[in-house]
Design an enzyme around this catalytic site. Structure first.
Site, PDB file in Angstrom:
ATOM      1  N   LYS A  46       0.796  -1.233   0.000  1.00 43.46           N
ATOM      2  CA  LYS A  46       0.000   0.000   0.000  1.00 43.46           C
ATOM      3  C   LYS A  46       0.831   1.288   0.000  1.00 43.46           C
ATOM      4  CE  LYS A  46      -3.312  -1.131  -0.703  1.00 43.46           C
ATOM      5  NZ  LYS A  46      -3.555  -1.812  -2.019  1.00 43.46           N
ATOM      6  N   HIS A 101       7.532  -7.349  -1.919  1.00 45.09           N
ATOM      7  CA  HIS A 101       7.291  -6.765  -0.597  1.00 45.09           C
ATOM      8  C   HIS A 101       8.237  -7.370   0.434  1.00 45.09           C
ATOM      9  CE1 HIS A 101       3.749  -4.750  -1.985  1.00 45.09           C
ATOM     10  NE2 HIS A 101       2.945  -5.773  -1.973  1.00 45.09           N
ATOM     11  N   SER A 131      -5.069   2.954   3.656  1.00 48.94           N
ATOM     12  CA  SER A 131      -5.172   2.270   2.377  1.00 48.94           C
ATOM     13  C   SER A 131      -5.285   0.755   2.615  1.00 48.94           C
ATOM     14  CB  SER A 131      -3.929   2.594   1.539  1.00 48.94           C
ATOM     15  OG  SER A 131      -3.962   1.919   0.323  1.00 48.94           O
TER      16      SER A 131
HETATM   17  P1  A3P Z   1      -5.077   4.542  -1.615  1.00 50.61           P
HETATM   18  O1  A3P Z   1      -5.728   3.305  -1.085  1.00 50.61           O
HETATM   19  O2  A3P Z   1      -4.705   5.511  -0.526  1.00 50.61           O
HETATM   20  O3  A3P Z   1      -5.855   5.203  -2.696  1.00 50.61           O
HETATM   21  P2  A3P Z   1       0.124  -0.485  -3.565  1.00 50.61           P
HETATM   22  O4  A3P Z   1       0.166  -0.542  -5.043  1.00 50.61           O
HETATM   23  O5  A3P Z   1       1.468  -0.467  -2.921  1.00 50.61           O
HETATM   24  O6  A3P Z   1      -0.769  -1.533  -2.986  1.00 50.61           O
HETATM   25  O7  A3P Z   1      -0.492   0.921  -3.168  1.00 50.61           O
HETATM   26  C1  A3P Z   1      -1.831   1.231  -3.446  1.00 50.61           C
HETATM   27  C2  A3P Z   1      -2.059   2.686  -3.148  1.00 50.61           C
HETATM   28  O8  A3P Z   1      -1.367   3.482  -4.131  1.00 50.61           O
HETATM   29  C3  A3P Z   1      -3.520   3.059  -3.214  1.00 50.61           C
HETATM   30  O9  A3P Z   1      -3.686   4.121  -2.256  1.00 50.61           O
HETATM   31  C4  A3P Z   1      -3.613   3.551  -4.657  1.00 50.61           C
HETATM   32  O10 A3P Z   1      -4.737   4.364  -4.920  1.00 50.61           O
HETATM   33  C5  A3P Z   1      -2.305   4.338  -4.747  1.00 50.61           C
HETATM   34  N1  A3P Z   1      -1.902   4.625  -6.122  1.00 50.61           N
HETATM   35  C6  A3P Z   1      -1.775   3.764  -7.150  1.00 50.61           C
HETATM   36  N2  A3P Z   1      -1.472   4.428  -8.287  1.00 50.61           N
HETATM   37  C7  A3P Z   1      -1.386   5.740  -7.969  1.00 50.61           C
HETATM   38  C8  A3P Z   1      -1.125   6.937  -8.716  1.00 50.61           C
HETATM   39  N3  A3P Z   1      -0.888   6.921 -10.030  1.00 50.61           N
HETATM   40  N4  A3P Z   1      -1.133   8.117  -8.042  1.00 50.61           N
HETATM   41  C9  A3P Z   1      -1.366   8.157  -6.724  1.00 50.61           C
HETATM   42  N5  A3P Z   1      -1.649   7.067  -5.966  1.00 50.61           N
HETATM   43  C10 A3P Z   1      -1.655   5.858  -6.577  1.00 50.61           C
END
Ligand code: A3P
Length: 293
Positions: A46, A101, A131
């Site tokens: 996240k 991870h 998140s």
């Molecule tokens: P949120 O749940 O706060 O929206 P991961 O890929 O490590 O699991 O992280 C997911 C988080 O990164 C989510 O956060 C997602 O919306 C955010 N995310 C993914 N792509 C993004 C982008 N282009 N810009 C900003 N946040 C992004």
């Protein structure tokens, strides 16, 4: 055994997703052949993983930038420990982008040749926690919680995939000299995506012209990724893994400081106390608010 155990698999003190993990891959990680031009995107869950997968694959591959090849992000930059599509990593042509991870002590030893590269993306842990709270409630393969208090306890106990956030970042930070590694903040990417892409290109020693840079940046914004079936993970989480409801998305909000709309003052102060104690000797900077410099 508490009920979280049925979702988690502990391997050498680190929690993985029980059903998706490729245990052979992990057990043989030390012998995994690393190429000098391999790149590993490493994150705590996240923290901006799929965002970085998108950015790197667009930087490296013209066919993704031009959309002449339709490959989902997870296959462009597969997870090392969750080889969901059972790819034969040895057959992927160079440069390979892997995603992980894992903590520093479980990644392939060959990464310590310091030629292959590691990009470690980190995000302020209150936003990570929110998140993660939504994500665990969305996904059918993860343990749901009734409320934030309950999830806060679990997160602070490290009873989640990725184990304890504090251990993950500390481990990588303290062992940074063993790797060819760059640390980058989610919040910096959010505040100035273009500069962040330029920094990543420079670390990767990959030169893009202005037009190519524009294309990477444009296709990596939250809005464009959310509507891009190759980039938004919809197919994987809804079609392949399965969600509890239909109205949640991997690309949820993508902002800085969403924690402020969720944490009570008490929860926030509890988190701050632990953060200050655990992170006091780690000089990494964190951004908690969109207006922060
Ligand atoms: P949120 O749940 O706060 O929206 P991961 O890929 O490590 O699991 O992280 C997911 C988080 O990164 C989510 O956060 C997602 O919306 C955010 N995310 C993914 N792509 C993004 C982008 N282009 N810009 C900003 N946040 C992004």
């Amino acid at each position: 055994m508490d009920d979280t155990d049925s979702y988690l698999l502990s391997f050498r003190g680190y929690n993985l997703e029980r059903n998706l993990v490729d245990i052979d891959q992990l057990e043989n990680a030390d012998d995994f052949e690393i190429r000098d031009d391999d790149v590993f995107i490493v994150t705590y869950p996240k923290s901006g993983t799929i965002w970085t997968q998108q950015i790197l694959s667009l930087i490296y591959f013209e066919e993704h930038r031009n959309k002449t090849e339709k490959v989902v992000t997870i296959d462009r930059a597969p997870f090392f420990e969750y080889n969901i599509h059972k790819l034969d990593f040895s057959k992927i042509s160079s440069p390979r982008i892997f995603t992980s991870h894992l903590p520093y002590y479980l990644v392939p030893k060959g990464l310590k040749n310091k030629k292959a590269k590691v990009i470690y993306i980190y995000r302020n842990p209150k936003d990570v926690l929110i998140s993660y709270f939504y994500f665990t409630n969305l996904m059918a393969n993860l343990q749901a919680t009734r409320n934030l208090d309950e999830f806060l306890d679990r997160f602070l106990d490290g009873k989640v995939i990725g184990s304890l956030w504090f251990d993950h970042i500390r481990g990588w930070y303290e062992h940074k000299h063993d790797f060819n590694i760059m640390f980058m903040k989610y919040e910096d990417m959010k505040k100035d995506l273009r500069s962040s892409v330029v920094k990543i290109c420079s670390f990767l020693e990959k030169e893009l012209n202005e037009e190519e840079l524009d294309s990477v940046v444009k296709q990596s914004t939250f809005r464009n990724m959310k509507s891009d079936p190759q980039a938004n993970y919809d197919q994987i989480i809804k079609g392949e893994i399965g969600t509890r409801t239909n109205d949640g998305f991997f690309m949820r909000k993508g902002t800085i400081g969403d924690w402020k709309y969720h944490f009570t003052v008490e929860q926030s102060e509890r988190f701050d106390r632990i953060f200050q104690r655990k992170m006091k000797d780690i000089p990494l900077k964190f951004i908690w608010d969109i207006n922060e410099e």
